[in-house]
Design an enzyme around this catalytic site. Structure first.
Site, PDB file in Angstrom:
ATOM      1  N   GLU A   1       1.937  -0.500   6.723  1.00 23.88           N
ATOM      2  CA  GLU A   1       1.848  -1.747   7.513  1.00 23.88           C
ATOM      3  C   GLU A   1       0.396  -2.025   7.903  1.00 23.88           C
ATOM      4  O   GLU A   1       0.137  -2.609   8.968  1.00 23.88           O
ATOM      5  CB  GLU A   1       2.726  -1.670   8.767  1.00 23.88           C
ATOM      6  CG  GLU A   1       4.185  -1.381   8.542  1.00 23.88           C
ATOM      7  CD  GLU A   1       4.874  -2.373   7.630  1.00 23.88           C
ATOM      8  OE1 GLU A   1       4.327  -3.474   7.439  1.00 23.88           O
ATOM      9  OE2 GLU A   1       5.925  -2.026   7.094  1.00 23.88           O
TER      10      GLU A   1
HETATM   11  C1  LIG Z   1       5.345   5.854   1.879  1.00 22.89           C
HETATM   12  C2  LIG Z   1       4.731   4.525   1.729  1.00 22.89           C
HETATM   13  C3  LIG Z   1       5.514   3.379   1.776  1.00 22.89           C
HETATM   14  C4  LIG Z   1       4.949   2.117   1.596  1.00 22.89           C
HETATM   15  N1  LIG Z   1       5.760   1.012   1.590  1.00 22.89           N
HETATM   16  C5  LIG Z   1       5.234  -0.178   1.184  1.00 22.89           C
HETATM   17  C6  LIG Z   1       6.082  -1.299   0.953  1.00 22.89           C
HETATM   18  O1  LIG Z   1       7.299  -1.261   1.159  1.00 22.89           O
HETATM   19  N2  LIG Z   1       5.522  -2.440   0.465  1.00 22.89           N
HETATM   20  C7  LIG Z   1       4.188  -2.541   0.227  1.00 22.89           C
HETATM   21  O2  LIG Z   1       3.748  -3.592  -0.219  1.00 22.89           O
HETATM   22  N3  LIG Z   1       3.347  -1.492   0.459  1.00 22.89           N
HETATM   23  C8  LIG Z   1       3.845  -0.318   0.924  1.00 22.89           C
HETATM   24  N4  LIG Z   1       3.015   0.760   1.137  1.00 22.89           N
HETATM   25  C9  LIG Z   1       1.587   0.573   0.927  1.00 22.89           C
HETATM   26  C10 LIG Z   1       0.758   0.665   2.213  1.00 22.89           C
HETATM   27  O3  LIG Z   1       0.974  -0.458   3.020  1.00 22.89           O
HETATM   28  C11 LIG Z   1      -0.705   0.853   1.769  1.00 22.89           C
HETATM   29  O4  LIG Z   1      -0.783   2.167   1.243  1.00 22.89           O
HETATM   30  C12 LIG Z   1      -1.684   0.661   2.896  1.00 22.89           C
HETATM   31  O5  LIG Z   1      -1.684  -0.672   3.353  1.00 22.89           O
HETATM   32  C13 LIG Z   1      -3.113   1.024   2.491  1.00 22.89           C
HETATM   33  O6  LIG Z   1      -3.460   0.548   1.216  1.00 22.89           O
HETATM   34  P1  LIG Z   1      -4.040   1.573   0.140  1.00 22.89           P
HETATM   35  O7  LIG Z   1      -3.138   2.750   0.082  1.00 22.89           O
HETATM   36  O8  LIG Z   1      -4.320   0.865  -1.114  1.00 22.89           O
HETATM   37  O9  LIG Z   1      -5.418   2.072   0.787  1.00 22.89           O
HETATM   38  P2  LIG Z   1      -6.842   1.377   0.602  1.00 22.89           P
HETATM   39  O10 LIG Z   1      -6.726  -0.079   0.855  1.00 22.89           O
HETATM   40  O11 LIG Z   1      -7.441   1.844  -0.657  1.00 22.89           O
HETATM   41  O12 LIG Z   1      -7.638   2.033   1.827  1.00 22.89           O
HETATM   42  C14 LIG Z   1      -8.205   3.345   1.763  1.00 22.89           C
HETATM   43  C15 LIG Z   1      -8.987   3.600   3.051  1.00 22.89           C
HETATM   44  O13 LIG Z   1     -10.046   2.646   3.160  1.00 22.89           O
HETATM   45  C16 LIG Z   1      -9.923   1.920   4.373  1.00 22.89           C
HETATM   46  N5  LIG Z   1     -10.292   0.523   4.140  1.00 22.89           N
HETATM   47  C17 LIG Z   1      -9.875  -0.274   3.124  1.00 22.89           C
HETATM   48  N6  LIG Z   1     -10.419  -1.488   3.233  1.00 22.89           N
HETATM   49  C18 LIG Z   1     -11.183  -1.483   4.335  1.00 22.89           C
HETATM   50  C19 LIG Z   1     -11.994  -2.451   4.990  1.00 22.89           C
HETATM   51  N7  LIG Z   1     -12.091  -3.711   4.534  1.00 22.89           N
HETATM   52  N8  LIG Z   1     -12.637  -2.086   6.114  1.00 22.89           N
HETATM   53  C20 LIG Z   1     -12.507  -0.842   6.615  1.00 22.89           C
HETATM   54  N9  LIG Z   1     -11.764   0.120   6.032  1.00 22.89           N
HETATM   55  C21 LIG Z   1     -11.106  -0.201   4.909  1.00 22.89           C
HETATM   56  C22 LIG Z   1      -8.469   2.049   4.808  1.00 22.89           C
HETATM   57  O14 LIG Z   1      -8.308   1.936   6.211  1.00 22.89           O
HETATM   58  C23 LIG Z   1      -8.122   3.445   4.302  1.00 22.89           C
HETATM   59  O15 LIG Z   1      -8.499   4.426   5.240  1.00 22.89           O
HETATM   60  C24 LIG Z   1       3.558   2.009   1.370  1.00 22.89           C
HETATM   61  C25 LIG Z   1       2.756   3.166   1.340  1.00 22.89           C
HETATM   62  C26 LIG Z   1       3.326   4.398   1.496  1.00 22.89           C
HETATM   63  C27 LIG Z   1       2.445   5.607   1.405  1.00 22.89           C
END
Ligand SMILES: Cc1cc2nc3c(=O)[nH]c(=O)nc-3n(C[C@H](O)[C@H](O)[C@H](O)COP(=O)(O)OP(=O)(O)OC[C@H]3O[C@@H](n4cnc5c(N)ncnc54)[C@H](O)[C@@H]3O)c2cc1C
Length: 441
Positions: A300
């Site tokens: 989220e």
């Molecule tokens: C078990 C699980 C269930 C999930 N369920 C869903 C679902 O139902 N539907 C769905 O769509 N998604 C879902 N997700 C996805 C989840 O919402 C994302 O994993 C999350 O929003 C982070 O995206 P990412 O993993 O690509 O991390 P990234 O975006 O790659 O981020 C990596 C790190 O960089 C930081 N970061 C990234 N951009 C910035 C910025 N601009 N400024 C500062 N810091 C930044 C982040 O805070 C994080 O610490 C799920 C994930 C998991 C693990």
């Protein structure tokens, strides 16, 4: 909530009763392998069809409950881009994509839509939830709301999800606390001053174990009060059309998501620590609380992103109207129920905001680096506020002496031993940010 607000009347009539009854379930499909936080670069596409529907193609990852046989049908809410969409997050639309197509009466047909689960992730925790790669290969979808305004439509649900995450953090911490308390009363280990020197005593007699239990209790009870406070603000916004309450609830949403889940995770770890080595062993169940609550800090929108939403987007918006409403409310509550520690922190916080607002040139850079510190500082201030409200309410409480004494002791522990941590954040925030060179990492 999203369907209620954005689907047309016919769709609402057809699908909502099935979702409400649990006959069908739904997903939210935002994330792609290369587009997590940065949804603007997503690639999933939507091709308009002559009959008004769309063909959705692309691959989503991490989709909670993307595939399962617990319900008859699954409605996927999918973010995708139309052919002529503007670049970035302003070009994202929202589509309803059912697993099985349904007929004009809302009955599931035998026709499976062109979508499939590619795989199920192997995760650290929440093993009861299938987290799926979902492949859409020209699946039939229906536009929800306006074209290119899909992200805002998804946020109808996401904002509530973020609040629900906070409650999940509190819930996990509460259960971990109950387990730890029972264990601490039962586990015999070590001598306790003033007791039989030849007999092992329950570990709850040790001040350090008391510290752990009280920390979890004080933060968890504050978290619950805070969640109820935010819920009250939402009710005022929704049912009394109170614009100020809405502004405050919006400011508090990222705090609820991040502060309550961060404290929830820390609380589960601390409660696990009360078990010593047994906390690390699966049969006691404590390691599961730690694993399961961890995700609430990540999905989220990560807690780092929540902090940016709070500090960089909302805190100073509209000349800081929402935070000033909140600070005035705390000040007025303090007039009726004085509390020197809370009053001092409120004063320091107000001074910090005034100082920051006077430096608009460097503010963006400062907030990008210090959003989490600012969110945590605000969290401690607000937990102080809800503890002060609790103390103020005790004279009218009819739960009995033990309950009242317990609340008083827990509040005193919070003000004496936990809220002073806010001073550390103030020290950090009152300095210029350290300039970091990523080449030196
Ligand atoms: C078990 C699980 C269930 C999930 N369920 C869903 C679902 O139902 N539907 C769905 O769509 N998604 C879902 N997700 C996805 C989840 O919402 C994302 O994993 C999350 O929003 C982070 O995206 P990412 O993993 O690509 O991390 P990234 O975006 O790659 O981020 C990596 C790190 O960089 C930081 N970061 C990234 N951009 C910035 C910025 N601009 N400024 C500062 N810091 C930044 C982040 O805070 C994080 O610490 C799920 C994930 C998991 C693990």
């Amino acid at each position: 909530m999203t369907l209620l607000q954005y689907a047309d009347e016919t769709t609402r009539q057809l699908v909502l009763p099935k979702l409400y009854s649990g006959e069908w379930s739904a997903t939210m499909c935002l994330t792609e392998a290369h587009a997590g936080t940065d949804l603007g670069i997503m690639r999933t596409s939507a091709q308009p069809q002559p009959d008004g529907s769309y063909l959705i193609s692309g691959s989503k990852i991490f989709i909670t409950a993307g595939e399962h046989d617990l319900t008859d049908n699954i409605l996927h809410l999918v973010l995708a881009k139309l052919p002529d969409a503007p670049a970035g997050s302003r070009g994202i639309s929202l589509f309803l994509v059912p697993k099985f197509l349904y007929d004009a009466n809302g009955n599931k047909t035998a026709t499976r839509n062109q979508l499939q689960c590619g795989s199920v992730e192997h995760k650290m925790g929440i093993h009861g939830s299938a987290t799926c790669v979902m492949n859409f290969d020209g699946a039939t979808g229906y536009l929800l709301g306006e074209a290119n305004k899909g992200l805002a439509a998804m946020f109808t649900m996401m904002n509530y999800e973020r609040l629900a995450m906070g409650s999940q953090g509190v819930g996990a911490a509460e259960r971990a606390y109950q387990n730890a308390l029972a264990y601490a009363k039962d586990r015999l280990q070590g001598r306790v001053a003033g007791k039989d020197a030849n007999k092992a005593e329950p570990i709850i007699g040790h001040p350090d174990v008391q510290r752990m239990l009280m920390t979890v209790k004080a933060m968890t009870e504050a978290g619950r009060s805070f969640a109820i406070y935010v819920g009250h603000r939402l009710d005022q916004a929704k049912f009394a059309n109170d614009a100020d309450a809405l502004a405050v609830a919006s400011l508090l949403t990222p705090i609820t998501k991040a502060f309550l889940t961060d404290r929830g995770f820390e609380s589960c770890v601390m409660a696990q620590q009360v078990f010593g080595g047994h906390g690390y062993i699966r049969e006691w169940g404590m390691e599961q609380w730690v694993r399961d609550v961890r995700i609430a800090q990540i999905y989220e929108g990560t807690n780092g992103i929540q902090a940016l939403d709070f500090a960089a987007r909302k805190l100073f918006a509209d000349n800081g109207k929402a935070i000033q409403l909140l600070l005035a409310e705390i000040a007025s509550q303090l007039n009726a129920h004085p509390n020197a520690q809370l009053a001092a922190l409120l004063n320091d916080y107000q001074q910090l905001l005034t100082r920051l607002a006077q430096q608009p040139a460097q503010l963006g850079e400062f907030l990008a680096a210090h959003a989490c510190d600012l969110l945590d500082l605000t969290g401690y201030l607000l937990y102080g506020y809800v503890w002060n409200k609790t103390l103020a309410a005790l004279p009218a409480c009819d739960e009995g002496e033990q309950f009242i004494a317990s609340k008083q002791q827990t509040a005193a522990f919070f003000f004496d031993r936990l809220m002073p941590k806010a001073q550390g954040y103030l020290q950090i925030l009152n300095k210029a940010p350290t300039v970091l060179d990523t080449a030196l990492f």
